[in-house]
Design a protein around this motif. Structure first.
Motif, PDB file in Angstrom:
ATOM      1  N   TRP A 137       0.809  -1.224   0.000  1.00 37.93           N
ATOM      2  CA  TRP A 137       0.000   0.000   0.000  1.00 37.93           C
ATOM      3  C   TRP A 137       0.839   1.269   0.000  1.00 37.93           C
ATOM      4  CZ3 TRP A 137      -5.041   1.145  -0.859  1.00 37.93           C
ATOM      5  CH2 TRP A 137      -5.887   0.061  -1.034  1.00 37.93           C
ATOM      6  N   ALA A 138       2.143   1.123  -0.024  1.00 39.56           N
ATOM      7  CA  ALA A 138       3.000   2.327  -0.054  1.00 39.56           C
ATOM      8  C   ALA A 138       2.762   3.100  -1.353  1.00 39.56           C
ATOM      9  CB  ALA A 138       4.462   1.913   0.045  1.00 39.56           C
ATOM     10  N   ALA A 139       2.932   4.395  -1.261  1.00 44.92           N
ATOM     11  CA  ALA A 139       2.862   5.217  -2.472  1.00 44.92           C
ATOM     12  C   ALA A 139       3.987   4.813  -3.418  1.00 44.92           C
ATOM     13  CB  ALA A 139       3.001   6.693  -2.091  1.00 44.92           C
ATOM     14  N   SER A 140       3.769   5.056  -4.708  1.00 45.33           N
ATOM     15  CA  SER A 140       4.827   4.760  -5.680  1.00 45.33           C
ATOM     16  C   SER A 140       4.782   5.788  -6.800  1.00 45.33           C
ATOM     17  CB  SER A 140       4.651   3.345  -6.256  1.00 45.33           C
ATOM     18  OG  SER A 140       3.391   3.228  -6.892  1.00 45.33           O
ATOM     19  N   GLY A 141       5.953   5.994  -7.408  1.00 45.19           N
ATOM     20  CA  GLY A 141       6.045   6.989  -8.473  1.00 45.19           C
ATOM     21  C   GLY A 141       5.031   6.708  -9.578  1.00 45.19           C
ATOM     22  N   ARG A 142       4.281   7.722  -9.943  1.00 46.00           N
ATOM     23  CA  ARG A 142       3.222   7.645 -10.954  1.00 46.00           C
ATOM     24  C   ARG A 142       2.194   6.548 -10.641  1.00 46.00           C
ATOM     25  NH1 ARG A 142       6.595   6.438 -15.877  1.00 46.00           N
ATOM     26  NH2 ARG A 142       4.682   6.612 -17.084  1.00 46.00           N
ATOM     27  N   GLY A 143       2.203   6.092  -9.392  1.00 48.06           N
ATOM     28  CA  GLY A 143       1.238   5.056  -8.990  1.00 48.06           C
ATOM     29  C   GLY A 143       1.460   3.729  -9.703  1.00 48.06           C
ATOM     30  N   LEU A 144       2.700   3.493 -10.159  1.00 44.76           N
ATOM     31  CA  LEU A 144       2.957   2.288 -10.960  1.00 44.76           C
ATOM     32  C   LEU A 144       3.165   1.029 -10.113  1.00 44.76           C
ATOM     33  CD1 LEU A 144       5.220   3.607 -13.875  1.00 44.76           C
ATOM     34  CD2 LEU A 144       2.820   2.923 -13.964  1.00 44.76           C
ATOM     35  N   GLN A 145       3.231   1.197  -8.795  1.00 46.29           N
ATOM     36  CA  GLN A 145       3.344   0.030  -7.891  1.00 46.29           C
ATOM     37  C   GLN A 145       4.477  -0.896  -8.339  1.00 46.29           C
ATOM     38  OE1 GLN A 145      -0.464  -1.772  -6.863  1.00 46.29           O
ATOM     39  NE2 GLN A 145      -1.548   0.105  -7.404  1.00 46.29           N
ATOM     40  N   SER A 146       5.663  -0.312  -8.480  1.00 46.59           N
ATOM     41  CA  SER A 146       6.784  -1.097  -9.016  1.00 46.59           C
ATOM     42  C   SER A 146       7.335  -2.170  -8.072  1.00 46.59           C
ATOM     43  CB  SER A 146       7.908  -0.166  -9.466  1.00 46.59           C
ATOM     44  OG  SER A 146       8.502   0.479  -8.361  1.00 46.59           O
ATOM     45  N   PRO A 147       7.186  -2.058  -6.738  1.00 46.10           N
ATOM     46  CA  PRO A 147       7.836  -3.082  -5.908  1.00 46.10           C
ATOM     47  C   PRO A 147       7.092  -4.419  -5.868  1.00 46.10           C
ATOM     48  CG  PRO A 147       7.562  -1.014  -4.691  1.00 46.10           C
ATOM     49  CD  PRO A 147       6.695  -0.949  -5.910  1.00 46.10           C
ATOM     50  N   ALA A 148       7.876  -5.461  -5.708  1.00 43.88           N
ATOM     51  CA  ALA A 148       7.342  -6.791  -5.375  1.00 43.88           C
ATOM     52  C   ALA A 148       8.034  -7.216  -4.078  1.00 43.88           C
ATOM     53  CB  ALA A 148       7.638  -7.781  -6.486  1.00 43.88           C
ATOM     54  N   ILE A 149       7.314  -7.942  -3.262  1.00 48.18           N
ATOM     55  CA  ILE A 149       7.823  -8.315  -1.938  1.00 48.18           C
ATOM     56  C   ILE A 149       7.850  -9.836  -1.837  1.00 48.18           C
ATOM     57  CG2 ILE A 149       7.427  -8.130   0.556  1.00 48.18           C
ATOM     58  CD1 ILE A 149       5.723  -5.516  -0.253  1.00 48.18           C
ATOM     59  N   ILE A 150       8.985 -10.366  -1.480  1.00 49.45           N
ATOM     60  CA  ILE A 150       9.150 -11.823  -1.441  1.00 49.45           C
ATOM     61  C   ILE A 150       9.415 -12.238   0.003  1.00 49.45           C
ATOM     62  CG2 ILE A 150      10.473 -13.769  -2.370  1.00 49.45           C
ATOM     63  CD1 ILE A 150      11.417 -11.153  -4.355  1.00 49.45           C
ATOM     64  N   ALA A 151       8.522 -13.009   0.573  1.00 46.37           N
ATOM     65  CA  ALA A 151       8.732 -13.523   1.933  1.00 46.37           C
ATOM     66  C   ALA A 151       9.539 -14.810   1.814  1.00 46.37           C
ATOM     67  CB  ALA A 151       7.392 -13.780   2.618  1.00 46.37           C
ATOM     68  N   VAL A 152      10.771 -14.760   2.267  1.00 44.68           N
ATOM     69  CA  VAL A 152      11.665 -15.914   2.151  1.00 44.68           C
ATOM     70  C   VAL A 152      11.692 -16.623   3.499  1.00 44.68           C
ATOM     71  CG1 VAL A 152      13.974 -16.668   1.466  1.00 44.68           C
ATOM     72  CG2 VAL A 152      13.055 -14.524   0.541  1.00 44.68           C
ATOM     73  N   THR A 153      11.082 -17.791   3.543  1.00 41.11           N
ATOM     74  CA  THR A 153      11.089 -18.575   4.782  1.00 41.11           C
ATOM     75  C   THR A 153      11.817 -19.908   4.578  1.00 41.11           C
ATOM     76  OG1 THR A 153       8.919 -19.460   4.203  1.00 41.11           O
ATOM     77  CG2 THR A 153       8.941 -17.591   5.699  1.00 41.11           C
ATOM     78  N   ASN A 154      11.934 -20.309   3.329  1.00 43.44           N
ATOM     79  CA  ASN A 154      12.591 -21.573   3.011  1.00 43.44           C
ATOM     80  C   ASN A 154      14.062 -21.511   3.435  1.00 43.44           C
ATOM     81  OD1 ASN A 154      14.374 -23.128   1.120  1.00 43.44           O
ATOM     82  ND2 ASN A 154      12.384 -23.961   0.530  1.00 43.44           N
ATOM     83  N   PRO A 155      14.519 -22.485   4.275  1.00 45.17           N
ATOM     84  CA  PRO A 155      15.892 -22.392   4.805  1.00 45.17           C
ATOM     85  C   PRO A 155      16.962 -22.353   3.717  1.00 45.17           C
ATOM     86  CG  PRO A 155      14.637 -24.060   5.988  1.00 45.17           C
ATOM     87  CD  PRO A 155      13.772 -23.613   4.843  1.00 45.17           C
ATOM     88  N   SER A 156      16.768 -23.089   2.624  1.00 44.23           N
ATOM     89  CA  SER A 156      17.857 -23.103   1.650  1.00 44.23           C
ATOM     90  C   SER A 156      17.947 -21.764   0.910  1.00 44.23           C
ATOM     91  CB  SER A 156      17.751 -24.291   0.689  1.00 44.23           C
ATOM     92  OG  SER A 156      16.699 -24.093  -0.195  1.00 44.23           O
ATOM     93  N   TRP A 157      16.807 -21.135   0.637  1.00 47.83           N
ATOM     94  CA  TRP A 157      16.849 -19.795   0.030  1.00 47.83           C
ATOM     95  C   TRP A 157      17.448 -18.786   1.017  1.00 47.83           C
ATOM     96  CZ3 TRP A 157      16.090 -18.101  -4.875  1.00 47.83           C
ATOM     97  CH2 TRP A 157      15.440 -18.953  -5.773  1.00 47.83           C
ATOM     98  N   ARG A 158      17.087 -18.896   2.288  1.00 47.39           N
ATOM     99  CA  ARG A 158      17.637 -17.949   3.277  1.00 47.39           C
ATOM    100  C   ARG A 158      19.151 -18.110   3.390  1.00 47.39           C
ATOM    101  NH1 ARG A 158      15.527 -18.681   8.603  1.00 47.39           N
ATOM    102  NH2 ARG A 158      14.498 -20.571   7.948  1.00 47.39           N
ATOM    103  N   GLU A 159      19.591 -19.375   3.419  1.00 47.96           N
ATOM    104  CA  GLU A 159      21.036 -19.630   3.497  1.00 47.96           C
ATOM    105  C   GLU A 159      21.759 -19.021   2.303  1.00 47.96           C
ATOM    106  OE1 GLU A 159      23.039 -21.130   5.800  1.00 47.96           O
ATOM    107  OE2 GLU A 159      21.206 -20.751   6.921  1.00 47.96           O
ATOM    108  N   GLU A 160      21.150 -19.188   1.132  1.00 47.49           N
ATOM    109  CA  GLU A 160      21.795 -18.685  -0.085  1.00 47.49           C
ATOM    110  C   GLU A 160      21.897 -17.158  -0.042  1.00 47.49           C
ATOM    111  OE1 GLU A 160      20.103 -20.268  -3.688  1.00 47.49           O
ATOM    112  OE2 GLU A 160      21.486 -19.114  -4.950  1.00 47.49           O
ATOM    113  N   ILE A 161      20.821 -16.524   0.410  1.00 52.27           N
ATOM    114  CA  ILE A 161      20.827 -15.050   0.490  1.00 52.27           C
ATOM    115  C   ILE A 161      21.850 -14.588   1.525  1.00 52.27           C
ATOM    116  CG2 ILE A 161      19.451 -13.042   1.185  1.00 52.27           C
ATOM    117  CD1 ILE A 161      17.018 -14.485  -0.152  1.00 52.27           C
TER     118      ILE A 161
END
Ligand code: FMN
Length: 179
Positions: free
Chosen positions: A35-59
């Motif tokens: 719901w954050a504001a975004s430039g020209r209202g284009l809603q450019s961000p995507a949000i990734i909830a990383v809970t998987n241990p192997s993805w977290r380890e890699e990051i």
């Protein structure tokens, strides 16, 4: 808490309980980001909830490597503080304000998490992470096309009980102006 209390009492959390917060809490935090504001209202961000241990380890390993440090589970400090959830924000570069949009999403999520009693810490270097082969792998996993910029991570979880909330630094003077 009032909005003012939420803003002023939030502090970065760098020690988390291992338990993963329930999905509804994580969803509510992500919602605040979306719901954050975004430039020209284009809603450019995507949000990734990383809970998987192997993805977290890699990051964590990649984030440490970008800092010039080694991290392997159990050896060396985790740059994401062993948080049970990483909220990674990326933003589509079709919008020239991608990094600003993503930053605002992160800010909203920090405040919402604090309202819910969860701790967060913004972790840098998502931009460099997305510029490595990891970025292409992540986008393929998510089915996202086009150019995406890494903006930041939030390490998210229940604050470890032992930690007293750190005192905030006094606000630096001469940073607000009226003309
Ligand atoms: C753009 C940005 C990048 C940050 N990167 C990191 C980071 O990589 N690691 C970390 O431990 N904290 C990071 N932080 C957290 C800051 O250190 C923290 O917000 C600051 O010290 C003020 O403390 P407070 O959040 O408790 O008010 C970052 C914060 C921002 C806004």
């Amino acid at each position: 808490m009032t909005l003012d209390e939420i803003i002023k009492s939030r502090r970065s959390c760098r020690k988390f309980k291992p338990e993963t917060p329930p999905r509804e809490m994580v969803d509510a935090i992500i919602e605040a980001g979306l719901w954050a504001a975004s430039g020209r209202g284009l809603q450019s961000p995507a949000i990734i909830a990383v809970t998987n241990p192997s993805w977290r380890e890699e990051i964590s390993a990649l984030n440490a490597k970008i800092m010039g440090k080694d991290y392997e589970k159990g050896h060396g400090p985790d740059p994401l503080f062993n948080a049970p959830v990483y909220l990674m924000v990326i933003a589509s570069t079709r919008n020239a304000t991608a990094a600003y949009d993503g930053s605002l999403a992160l800010g909203n999520m920090m405040l919402k998490a604090h309202e819910l009693g969860l701790g967060t810490c913004w972790i840098h270097r998502a931009k460099q992470e997305m510029e490595t082969p990891f970025g292409a792998k992540l986008l393929a996993r998510l089915g996202l096309e086009g150019e995406w910029e890494g903006v930041g991570h939030l390490a998210l979880g229940y604050p470890a009980e032992a930690l007293p909330p750190p005192e905030a630094k006094p606000r630096l003077p001469n940073r607000a102006f009226y003309i």
